[in-house]
Design an enzyme around this catalytic site. Structure first.
Site, mmCIF file in Angstrom:
data_model
loop_
_atom_site.group_PDB
_atom_site.id
_atom_site.type_symbol
_atom_site.label_atom_id
_atom_site.label_comp_id
_atom_site.label_asym_id
_atom_site.label_seq_id
_atom_site.Cartn_x
_atom_site.Cartn_y
_atom_site.Cartn_z
ATOM 1 N N TYR A 55 62.940 40.239 -56.305
ATOM 2 C CA TYR A 55 63.905 40.516 -55.248
ATOM 3 C C TYR A 55 63.219 40.572 -53.884
ATOM 4 C CZ TYR A 55 66.668 42.093 -59.292
ATOM 5 O OH TYR A 55 67.308 42.187 -60.513
ATOM 6 N N HIS A 139 61.734 40.116 -67.569
ATOM 7 C CA HIS A 139 62.750 39.514 -66.710
ATOM 8 C C HIS A 139 62.942 38.033 -67.026
ATOM 9 C CE1 HIS A 139 64.419 39.597 -62.290
ATOM 10 N NE2 HIS A 139 65.371 39.505 -63.203
#
Length: 319
Positions: A55, A139
């Site tokens: 992010y 992830h």
């Protein structure tokens, strides 16, 4: 804000703060606005915060760490993710990509090796200013195209859990089959599943719950990237970040009409729907302003007439 047990050592507030927006998701926000978002979440009772190196090329972790720095460490639960290492990008780009509005001086490199996973956690700890991670998710191993990503990554995380560097481990993905495999084959604590158990979509979730065998699931993407985020569904609504098909827009509008007829709203149903399932530990919501935090917490607390839930399956059954 109510909380639910994740493990015998960790609990999550039913609403979690998704910090992708702190990484300038789609558009830039200031450091001051980022801190104000976290402050608003804390004041509203939210004590679960989720981030990732992905992010904003580490920006989300840095901002979240600074915003939480003055908070008692035993009063909040934090998760981050592993699988993408951040390395210098040569030559750098003016902007990272279409998703995150940050300078493109770093690049993401898939790495699910034991050394790569350990390095990822250590670098996240530095960016966050913490000495341990509560939950570490592997992830997107399913989209990496790296052979053995799930097995190698989870084995590495289980080692770090045994060492105490992380308290709980799981997998974070949009793919129910990956979550099923992770629960079935590894002694993980939880999983974060995005956009796959919502008012519009439930396919595959029964298999996730069966494989979990009592282990809780964290839900993200309950607005399906936007189509369920507003009281009225616009013609240009998005589903999974693409233009929503006409039949899906129609189904969402039927749910919105049912909500309005019963004095509630489509976003309130979207948030509360996931929490009605006993397997859910928390619903993580991305919020980019204090106003959004206040709005979503109000939706979470809204009283929904019981008949709405009974009628949902007839009005617009999920697929």
């Amino acid at each position: 804000m109510r909380a639910r047990a994740l493990t015998d050592r960790l609990a999550l507030t039913e609403v979690g703060f998704g910090a992708a927006c702190l990484g300038n998701l789609y558009s830039a926000i200031s450091d001051e606005q980022s801190e104000a978002c976290v402050d608003a979440a804390w004041d509203a009772g939210i004590r679960y915060f989720d981030t990732a190196p992905h992010y904003g090329l580490g920006l989300s972790e840095r901002r979240l760490g600074r915003a939480l720095a003055g908070r008692p460490r035993d009063e909040f639960t934090l998760s981050t993710k592993v699988g993408r290492l951040l390395v210098p990008r040569l030559p750098p780009l003016p902007r990272d990509d279409d998703m995150f509005d940050v300078p493109g001086d770093l690049d993401r490199v898939w790495d699910f090796s034991a050394g790569g996973i350990r390095r990822s956690i250590e670098e996240s700890l530095t960016r966050l200013g913490l000495d341990h991670i509560d939950i570490a998710y592997l992830h997107d191993p399913d989209v990496s195209a790296v052979p053995g990503a799930l097995a190698d990554g989870l084995e590495a995380l289980l080692t770090l859990r045994a060492e105490g560097l992380v308290t709980a481990v799981g997998v974070g993905t949009n793919d129910p089959a990956t979550v099923v495999a992770a629960f079935a084959d590894y002694d993980i604590d939880t999983a974060m599943l995005a956009g796959r158990y919502t008012l519009l979509r439930e396919a595959g979730f029964a298999g996730v719950v069966a494989a979990a065998a009592g282990r809780p699931v964290v839900l993200a993407g309950v607005f399906n990237s936007g189509i369920l985020a507003r009281e009225e569904v616009p013609a240009d609504a998005t589903l999974d970040y693409l233009a929503a098909p006409a039949d899906v827009v129609d189904r969402a509008r039927r749910i919105a009409a049912l909500a309005a007829q019963n004095g509630t709203t489509l976003p309130a149903l979207a948030i509360q729907h996931g929490l009605r399932h006993p397997a859910t530990a928390s619903v993580v919501l991305g919020m980019s302003s204090p106003e959004q935090v206040a709005q979503n917490v109000a939706r979470y607390g809204e009283a929904v007439p019981p008949q709405v839930w009974a009628e949902l399956g007839e009005v617009a059954p999920p697929r």
